[in-house]
Structure formats: C-alpha cells, structure tokens
Design a protein around this motif. Structure first.
Motif, PDB file in Angstrom:
ATOM      1  N   PHE A  74      16.066 -50.867 -17.175  1.00 20.16           N
ATOM      2  CA  PHE A  74      16.106 -49.404 -17.258  1.00 20.16           C
ATOM      3  C   PHE A  74      17.514 -48.842 -17.225  1.00 20.16           C
ATOM      4  N   ARG A  75      18.488 -49.615 -16.769  1.00 19.13           N
ATOM      5  CA  ARG A  75      19.870 -49.172 -16.880  1.00 19.13           C
ATOM      6  C   ARG A  75      20.446 -49.523 -18.239  1.00 19.13           C
ATOM      7  N   GLY A  76      19.848 -50.484 -18.908  1.00 17.88           N
ATOM      8  CA  GLY A  76      20.358 -50.891 -20.218  1.00 17.88           C
ATOM      9  C   GLY A  76      19.824 -50.063 -21.367  1.00 17.88           C
ATOM     10  N   ALA A  77      18.601 -49.529 -21.240  1.00 20.05           N
ATOM     11  CA  ALA A  77      18.005 -48.742 -22.321  1.00 20.05           C
ATOM     12  C   ALA A  77      18.476 -47.297 -22.237  1.00 20.05           C
ATOM     13  N   PRO A  78      18.854 -46.673 -23.354  1.00 18.56           N
ATOM     14  CA  PRO A  78      19.278 -45.263 -23.325  1.00 18.56           C
ATOM     15  C   PRO A  78      18.163 -44.357 -22.830  1.00 18.56           C
ATOM     16  N   ALA A  79      18.535 -43.291 -22.137  1.00 12.17           N
ATOM     17  CA  ALA A  79      17.545 -42.367 -21.575  1.00 12.17           C
ATOM     18  C   ALA A  79      16.706 -41.715 -22.663  1.00 12.17           C
ATOM     19  N   LEU A  80      17.331 -41.374 -23.794  1.00 18.27           N
ATOM     20  CA  LEU A  80      16.585 -40.754 -24.890  1.00 18.27           C
ATOM     21  C   LEU A  80      15.533 -41.706 -25.429  1.00 18.27           C
ATOM     22  N   LEU A  81      15.875 -42.977 -25.551  1.00 17.63           N
ATOM     23  CA  LEU A  81      14.916 -43.973 -26.018  1.00 17.63           C
ATOM     24  C   LEU A  81      13.738 -44.086 -25.064  1.00 17.63           C
ATOM     25  N   GLN A  82      14.012 -44.066 -23.772  1.00 17.54           N
ATOM     26  CA  GLN A  82      12.928 -44.158 -22.791  1.00 17.54           C
ATOM     27  C   GLN A  82      12.014 -42.942 -22.857  1.00 17.54           C
ATOM     28  N   LEU A  83      12.580 -41.764 -23.064  1.00 15.16           N
ATOM     29  CA  LEU A  83      11.757 -40.562 -23.206  1.00 15.16           C
ATOM     30  C   LEU A  83      10.805 -40.689 -24.387  1.00 15.16           C
ATOM     31  N   MET A  84      11.307 -41.153 -25.497  1.00 14.06           N
ATOM     32  CA  MET A  84      10.481 -41.274 -26.699  1.00 14.06           C
ATOM     33  C   MET A  84       9.419 -42.358 -26.547  1.00 14.06           C
ATOM     34  N   LEU A  85       9.748 -43.441 -25.840  1.00 16.84           N
ATOM     35  CA  LEU A  85       8.756 -44.487 -25.606  1.00 16.84           C
ATOM     36  C   LEU A  85       7.608 -43.979 -24.743  1.00 16.84           C
ATOM     37  N   TRP A  86       7.930 -43.259 -23.677  1.00 16.89           N
ATOM     38  CA  TRP A  86       6.877 -42.721 -22.824  1.00 16.89           C
ATOM     39  C   TRP A  86       6.041 -41.680 -23.570  1.00 16.89           C
ATOM     40  N   PHE A  87       6.681 -40.868 -24.378  1.00 19.10           N
ATOM     41  CA  PHE A  87       5.954 -39.819 -25.097  1.00 19.10           C
ATOM     42  C   PHE A  87       5.012 -40.405 -26.140  1.00 19.10           C
TER      43      PHE A  87
ATOM     44  N   LEU B 297       0.352 -44.860 -28.576  1.00 11.80           N
ATOM     45  CA  LEU B 297       0.286 -45.824 -29.675  1.00 11.80           C
ATOM     46  C   LEU B 297       0.062 -47.246 -29.156  1.00 11.80           C
ATOM     47  N   ILE B 298       0.400 -47.501 -27.892  1.00 13.57           N
ATOM     48  CA  ILE B 298       0.192 -48.819 -27.285  1.00 13.57           C
ATOM     49  C   ILE B 298      -1.074 -48.831 -26.443  1.00 13.57           C
ATOM     50  N   PHE B 299      -1.242 -47.791 -25.620  1.00 14.62           N
ATOM     51  CA  PHE B 299      -2.435 -47.672 -24.776  1.00 14.62           C
ATOM     52  C   PHE B 299      -3.157 -46.381 -25.152  1.00 14.62           C
ATOM     53  N   PRO B 300      -4.149 -46.465 -26.053  1.00 16.45           N
ATOM     54  CA  PRO B 300      -4.864 -45.240 -26.473  1.00 16.45           C
ATOM     55  C   PRO B 300      -5.565 -44.538 -25.319  1.00 16.45           C
ATOM     56  N   THR B 301      -6.073 -45.326 -24.370  1.00 11.70           N
ATOM     57  CA  THR B 301      -6.760 -44.750 -23.218  1.00 11.70           C
ATOM     58  C   THR B 301      -6.176 -45.356 -21.942  1.00 11.70           C
ATOM     59  N   MET B 302      -6.325 -44.622 -20.837  1.00  8.37           N
ATOM     60  CA  MET B 302      -5.875 -45.090 -19.533  1.00  8.37           C
ATOM     61  C   MET B 302      -6.984 -44.853 -18.526  1.00  8.37           C
ATOM     62  N   GLY B 303      -7.159 -45.795 -17.621  1.00  8.64           N
ATOM     63  CA  GLY B 303      -8.185 -45.677 -16.604  1.00  8.64           C
ATOM     64  C   GLY B 303      -8.833 -47.010 -16.334  1.00  8.64           C
TER      65      GLY B 303
ATOM     66  N   PHE C 208     -13.939 -44.587 -15.330  1.00  4.05           N
ATOM     67  CA  PHE C 208     -13.349 -43.378 -15.892  1.00  4.05           C
ATOM     68  C   PHE C 208     -12.222 -43.780 -16.837  1.00  4.05           C
ATOM     69  N   GLU C 209     -12.106 -43.056 -17.904  1.00 11.39           N
ATOM     70  CA  GLU C 209     -11.060 -43.289 -18.897  1.00 11.39           C
ATOM     71  C   GLU C 209     -10.610 -41.940 -19.445  1.00 11.39           C
ATOM     72  N   PHE C 210      -9.298 -41.850 -19.719  1.00  9.76           N
ATOM     73  CA  PHE C 210      -8.713 -40.641 -20.278  1.00  9.76           C
ATOM     74  C   PHE C 210      -7.875 -41.019 -21.488  1.00  9.76           C
ATOM     75  N   ARG C 211      -7.805 -40.119 -22.414  1.00  7.90           N
ATOM     76  CA  ARG C 211      -6.934 -40.348 -23.567  1.00  7.90           C
ATOM     77  C   ARG C 211      -5.481 -40.224 -23.124  1.00  7.90           C
ATOM     78  N   THR C 212      -4.684 -41.205 -23.489  1.00  7.75           N
ATOM     79  CA  THR C 212      -3.272 -41.205 -23.081  1.00  7.75           C
ATOM     80  C   THR C 212      -2.533 -40.007 -23.643  1.00  7.75           C
ATOM     81  N   VAL C 213      -2.908 -39.559 -24.830  1.00  2.00           N
ATOM     82  CA  VAL C 213      -2.221 -38.433 -25.442  1.00  2.00           C
ATOM     83  C   VAL C 213      -2.433 -37.152 -24.642  1.00  2.00           C
ATOM     84  N   ASP C 214      -3.558 -37.094 -23.879  1.00  2.00           N
ATOM     85  CA  ASP C 214      -3.799 -35.919 -23.041  1.00  2.00           C
ATOM     86  C   ASP C 214      -3.030 -36.003 -21.725  1.00  2.00           C
ATOM     87  N   ILE C 215      -2.787 -37.225 -21.266  1.00  2.00           N
ATOM     88  CA  ILE C 215      -2.071 -37.410 -19.998  1.00  2.00           C
ATOM     89  C   ILE C 215      -0.567 -37.312 -20.195  1.00  2.00           C
TER      90      ILE C 215
END
Length: 291
Positions: A115-128, A132-138, A143-150
């Motif tokens: 996390f110190r090696g990856a640029p902060a902007l890149l990490q923001l875009m990966l989390w956002f 695309l990697i985990f369509p649902t979480m739970g 219980f399951e939720f759509r990741t795009v809603d979370i």
C-alpha cells in the motif's frame, strides 16, 4: 581607550589611539542581492495576477457559494474519516511489525510494501471498481448486497486514502515506539503491567513526542489528497469547483476559490499542530533547559 606597544626597532614605547575608529558591520552583499531578486519575482507574480484575465468578481461571488461550502464540508469529513482509519491501521500494523510473532511481522511488512508502493489515485480507482471483481458481497444464503451499491464514492475514497495512509502512519508509529528506552518496557513488565496497559500508560505517552510532528504533517497532506477523490465523483472542494467552471467557463477563478479554502484549512491545522507539539514536547524542553 588606548593600547601600548613597544617598537623594537627604536626601543621606545608608542601609544596608538583607537577610540576614533568606528565599528563597521559586515555587509552581506550576496544576501541582499538574493532578497532583491526574490522581491522582484514576487512583485512580478503579483503584477501578473493583477493584470491577467481574471474576473475577481467571480472569485468573491463563489467564495462562499453553497456548492463550494458543501465541498469544504465533504473535504473535512473525508479528511477525518480517512485519517482515523489510517491512524488505527497504523497503530495495529506497527505493533504487529515489532512483535516477536514472525507471521504477524511478515503480514505487516507486506502491507506496508503493497500500500505504500501503489499510488493513492490507483488505489481509489481499484476500490471504486471493486464490483468488477466481486459483484456481490456478503454471506451466501444469509445476506448478499451488490458491491456497486456498497462501494459509493465516499466509501471508496475512505478505503483508498485511509488504507494507503495506514502504511505511512505505521512507520511513524513504529519509529515512535522504538524511540522509547527499552528500560521503560522492562520496568512496566516488572510491576506486572499487561502489554496493552503498558502501551497505553507508559509507551505511547512518551512516543507521542516523536509521532505528533509527522502525523500532523500527514493530516495536512490528507487535506490535499482528498482532491484525488474528485476522479471518482466524490463531491469535495475541487470536484464542486470543476462542476461550476464547466458551466460558466471561469476556470481560473474557481481554481483560485478552491485554493483559498485549501490554504485556509491547512493554516488552521498548522496552528493546531503547533500547540499539540508544544504540549507533548514539554518534557523534552525541560530536560534540554536543565542540561
């Protein structure tokens, strides 16, 4: 005032008056030239802004506009949330790093490395774009939720900035913990203190003197890093300023408005950092004065 010298060639005593001599201070020519050059450049910069194509009426008009103030509020909320997450993670990772457990220490080293090696902007875009990697979480079946809603822009920005900050903060905390004399640890163990109580009552209060200045700088840096969240559509100061100048084409005026608020927040935080550093540095000042 007089001084007497002996002239060996004549063998007589001669006195020379030096009272009429004047003490002339040394002239720092280089320093004066450098100051003149800096003042000239500053005057040229002020003149460029005064004669440039800047409509200052727009700056005053939007300085306290609701959209800009809402962006300022969101920037402060993001700073507090990301730094809180970063400090908590930093303390945990630092303790793992200095622990005798090789597994925990290796995990802490890997966390800092990634996390110190990856640029902060890149990490923001990966989390956002985590959907695309985990369509649902739970938990499947419960219980399951759509990741795009979370993973809203706020959540993605807090995770991206906070986890990245945790890697840097962990190194600051680790250096602070290592600055405490080993005798303090031994004394705390001798009187039967638990590890957690020793950290809370003995180690951390002494380490704060070392940790506060760099962490204060990290807080100020986080205020400016929140501007990266505009890329994922989080409504902070820069994002809202961009929305306004996309509509009225007054780009430079709105950028000056955003700059003013960033400078204002940083100035307030710098004053607060000064008093916090002075509070935690009371013991070291008394030691230095005694020595």
């Amino acid at each position: 005032m007089t001084t007497a010298t002996t002239d060996r060639s004549t063998g007589g005593d001669q006195q020379y008056e030096i009272a009429h001599l004047k003490l002339v201070p040394k002239r720092h020519v280089g320093r004066m030239i450098a100051a003149a050059v800096v003042l000239a450049l500053l005057a040229a910069l002020v003149r460029a802004f005064s004669v440039g194509q800047i409509e200052w009426s727009y700056v005053s008009q939007f300085l306290f506009s609701p959209a800009i103030l809402a962006g300022l509020y969101n920037t402060l909320v993001m700073t507090v949330a990301a730094m809180t997450l970063g400090i908590v993670l930093g303390v945990v990772i630092a303790i793992m790093r200095i622990s005798g457990n090789p597994v925990l220490s290796s995990i802490a080293i890997g966390y800092v490395w990634v996390f110190r090696g990856a640029p902060a902007l890149l990490q923001l875009m990966l989390w956002f774009n985590l959907a695309l990697i985990f369509p649902t979480m739970g938990i499947p079946g419960l219980f399951e939720f759509r990741t795009v809603d979370i993973m809203t822009p706020f959540v993605a920005a807090v995770l991206g900035l906070g986890i990245s900050q945790g890697a840097y903060t962990s190194e600051v905390v680790r250096s602070g913990l290592l600055s405490v004399d080993s005798g303090q640890y031994e004394a705390a163990r001798t009187i039967g203190m638990t590890q957690l109580k020793m950290l809370r009552r003995i180690v951390l209060p002494q380490a704060m003197r070392v940790m506060v200045p760099p962490i204060g700088n990290e807080v100020i840096g986080m205020v400016k890093l929140t501007s990266l969240a505009s890329v994922i559509q989080y409504s902070e100061i820069l994002h809202n300023a961009q929305i306004i100048y996309f509509a009225n084409t007054r780009v430079l005026e709105l950028l000056l408005v955003a700059s003013f608020w960033y400078l204002f927040v940083v100035s307030v935080l710098s004053v607060g950092q000064h008093y916090i550093e002075r509070y935690f540095g009371r013991g070291s000042k008394s030691i230095r004065s005694a020595v």
